[in-house]
Write a protein that holds these residues in place. Structure first.
Motif, PDB file in Angstrom:
ATOM      1  N   GLU A   1       0.839  -1.194   0.000  1.00 36.57           N
ATOM      2  CA  GLU A   1       0.000   0.000   0.000  1.00 36.57           C
ATOM      3  C   GLU A   1       0.880   1.253   0.000  1.00 36.57           C
ATOM      4  N   GLN A   2       2.010   1.158   0.687  1.00 35.33           N
ATOM      5  CA  GLN A   2       2.928   2.298   0.774  1.00 35.33           C
ATOM      6  C   GLN A   2       4.347   1.813   0.519  1.00 35.33           C
TER       7      GLN A   2
ATOM      8  N   TYR B   1       4.226   7.861 -14.042  1.00 31.94           N
ATOM      9  CA  TYR B   1       3.554   9.167 -14.120  1.00 31.94           C
ATOM     10  C   TYR B   1       3.437   9.666 -15.564  1.00 31.94           C
TER      11      TYR B   1
ATOM     12  N   ILE C   1      -3.370   3.185 -18.872  1.00 31.67           N
ATOM     13  CA  ILE C   1      -3.497   2.631 -17.518  1.00 31.67           C
ATOM     14  C   ILE C   1      -3.281   1.113 -17.523  1.00 31.67           C
TER      15      ILE C   1
ATOM     16  N   ILE D   1      10.146  10.375  -7.503  1.00 32.49           N
ATOM     17  CA  ILE D   1       8.941  10.447  -6.657  1.00 32.49           C
ATOM     18  C   ILE D   1       8.730  11.811  -6.023  1.00 32.49           C
TER      19      ILE D   1
ATOM     20  N   PRO E   1       3.210   6.225  -2.117  1.00 28.71           N
ATOM     21  CA  PRO E   1       2.504   7.351  -2.730  1.00 28.71           C
ATOM     22  C   PRO E   1       1.529   7.938  -1.711  1.00 28.71           C
TER      23      PRO E   1
ATOM     24  N   CYS F   1      -1.343   8.990  -1.810  1.00 28.30           N
ATOM     25  CA  CYS F   1      -2.720   8.469  -1.884  1.00 28.30           C
ATOM     26  C   CYS F   1      -2.793   6.980  -1.531  1.00 28.30           C
TER      27      CYS F   1
ATOM     28  N   GLN G   1      -5.184   3.568  -4.407  1.00 27.26           N
ATOM     29  CA  GLN G   1      -5.855   4.644  -5.162  1.00 27.26           C
ATOM     30  C   GLN G   1      -5.029   5.105  -6.360  1.00 27.26           C
TER      31      GLN G   1
ATOM     32  N   TYR H   1      -4.672   4.102  -9.363  1.00 31.62           N
ATOM     33  CA  TYR H   1      -5.307   4.117 -10.693  1.00 31.62           C
ATOM     34  C   TYR H   1      -6.553   5.000 -10.720  1.00 31.62           C
TER      35      TYR H   1
ATOM     36  N   ILE I   1      -2.111  13.892  -9.958  1.00 29.90           N
ATOM     37  CA  ILE I   1      -0.799  13.228 -10.029  1.00 29.90           C
ATOM     38  C   ILE I   1       0.088  13.631  -8.838  1.00 29.90           C
TER      39      ILE I   1
ATOM     40  N   LYS J   1      -0.201  11.442  -6.037  1.00 28.36           N
ATOM     41  CA  LYS J   1       0.337  10.093  -6.265  1.00 28.36           C
ATOM     42  C   LYS J   1       1.847  10.081  -6.043  1.00 28.36           C
ATOM     43  N   LYS J   2       2.390  11.251  -5.723  1.00 35.54           N
ATOM     44  CA  LYS J   2       3.836  11.343  -5.457  1.00 35.54           C
ATOM     45  C   LYS J   2       4.102  11.369  -3.949  1.00 35.54           C
ATOM     46  N   LEU J   3       5.332  11.710  -3.598  1.00 27.80           N
ATOM     47  CA  LEU J   3       5.734  11.784  -2.187  1.00 27.80           C
ATOM     48  C   LEU J   3       5.219  13.081  -1.566  1.00 27.80           C
TER      49      LEU J   3
END
Lengths: 333, 333
Positions: free
Chosen positions: A90-91, A211, A217, B153, B203, B205, B209, B211, B217, B220-222
């Protein structure tokens, strides 16, 4: 006296949402693919799929770990080492291990990390935990969790993965004990061969392109190709037989085999080629689907519940990870 | 006789593209943020950033591993165990370890896996490899690689991460030897405390999550937040001091300290609070930026090149991973 590393308890978790073959057969029929033969061949019946809005590998691992702690009658503060095994994290920051540590309040588990060797991650994690327990005097109790949310990464256009994956988590507590006889974790045997390294890829584009808005996708999900499993059966037999020879354990005295839960026919083929009776394995892939790294341990748990294994029995774990790498573990209850 | 686990050789890699502070100062000026004070405080000067189209953590680790093998005059087939440490993996399936194994032709490294404990991953990996070497008779030589591509990231709106991260890889070969005196890996000491578990998230999120097309975006990063480092300095001192006490090593006889390479002032503050001379550390963060898990080993390599450590010297590694978790390793050359 022997220093033994034993499985003190096990906890498992599967999501509430049970899905039958018919859902996948209908889904793939609608895009002109027939998966009924595949599902019949693999002996699939049902699988459990996580709710992607409320569940993830950490919440699933937490449920399994709470059960394992309760079953061992242990307080979370008694855990010294926490290893989180997954190939669907998840992370990445912080680690899933750290977030689980936080949820569980395993406040004295100072050594924690995530591990990934795909579908042998849980067996690899048990090996690593055993080595740390046996060589680090500060570590007496380890929690090794495995959590797989394949439903998140499988493309709905991939007949094999999408129709067979099931989500699940498993948690094992390992103890270090001093006893007058040898039991518990005996040894592990590994093999890596990269000839099918391109057959399973996640993310198929690689994270360095994740990214990139020009990449579809579907190319950010898992891409899979089928391959000939027969070479794997031969390698499994070699790994298991060599453990039996090294520790002077007759293959017929292994009470149960807990192999990869992807395909029942492949388990039977392996045991047949090995010359072992076909009533000596546990298959749970029909109920849970292919739950990746958790499979062999879910099968072990089933055998405990069914009382098909008892104190003093030898058992063998053996599975396969993508690419491929293999692990067999010889264990004495 | 003592069974020692020693660092046989080390190889490092940084990308060709060197970037100076002025680039980041101008970039953040254009969005109304001044990072000049931060970069001056951390003693940053340059860092190296990978080409995201041709490089990834596996290609970087390969370059470092080739150098380590060459420096040890070893054939890749002599490696028994391969551990790939990273929190910015290129793949989750198959593992980065398997893809590196394939590129390197480490055909006898049957036990392989990826490990992640963020910025202490490389120290954790060395601990795990040492435990496996010391407790598994089949394993004599281990390759532990660490590879960090933070540039992938970091959000370009994050002043701390974007302006300080540098990409790098490091590879260490560990040997098991029998010698008449104790040296090499002495012991490691870990601490985990989850009070800042929400301060660094990647990430942000969560992968469950990733996708989701409704999530920006940037989410979805750090995501990072600053925190008070002073509590970390105290914890580091406790971990290092307890190793010194346990093995009866005077802190003044530690020749060099290889700490987290994020901040030179924090290294000096730690040594000052510990009562250790300020000429006993190596800082390479000015040249390479903050290279995450590779930092303490890049500093160790610099000390070898500079001849500031010699056979017989005690050295100490100590660093911090997100969340947070800490590791100190006492080692004797």
């Amino acid at each position: 006296m022997h220093q033994n590393i034993i499985i003190g308890s096990i906890g498992t978790y599967t999501p509430a949402n049970q899905i039958n073959n018919s859902f996948y057969i209908n889904h793939f029929n609608s895009i002109g693919v027939d998966v009924s033969g595949l599902l019949k061949h693999l002996s699939s019946e049902t699988r459990y799929i996580a709710d992607h809005n409320t569940e993830n590998v950490i919440t699933m691992a937490y449920e399994a770990a709470v059960k394992a702690l309760k079953s061992a009658n242990l307080d979370p503060t008694e855990i010294d080492l926490l290893i989180f095994c997954t190939d669907t994290p998840e992370q990445l920051t912080p680690t899933n291990a750290l977030l689980l540590h936080d949820k569980l309040h395993t406040t004295n588990a100072n050594q924690i990390f995530d591990m990934n060797s795909n579908c042998i991650s849980m067996l690899s994690g048990l090996d690593v935990a055993s080595r740390i327990l046996s060589s680090n005097s500060r570590i007496n109790k380890a929690l090794v969790v495995g959590s797989f949310m394949g439903s998140l990464i499988a493309s709905e256009y991939d007949p094999v993965c999408y129709s067979t994956f099931g989500d699940a988590a498993v948690a094992v507590i390992l103890y270090k004990t001093e006893e007058s006889y040898k039991r518990g974790f005996i040894d592990a045997n590994f093999k890596t061969n990269t000839i099918i390294k391109d057959f399973y890829r996640f993310p198929s584009c690689g994270f360095s392109q994740i990214y990139n808005p020009n990449i579809d996708i579907e190319d950010k999900k898992l891409k899979s190709n089928s391959f000939d499993m027969s070479m794997i059966c031969k390698d499994w037999i070699e790994l298991m037989s060599s453990l039996c020879t090294k520790y002077d354990v007759d293959k017929h005295s292994i009470k149960q085999f807990f192999l990869s839960q992807f395909s029942k026919p492949e388990i039977e083929k392996t045991l047949e080629m090995m010359g072992v009776e076909l009533n000596k394995y546990t298959f749970i892939g029909n109920k849970y689907g292919y739950t990746g790294l958790t499979g062999p341990l879910l099968a072990y748990n089933e055998a405990l519940v069914n009382k098909s294994i008892h104190i003093g029995d030898y058992i063998m774990f053996c599975s396969m990870g993508a690419g491929y790498n293999l692990c067999a573990i010889l264990y004495k209850l």
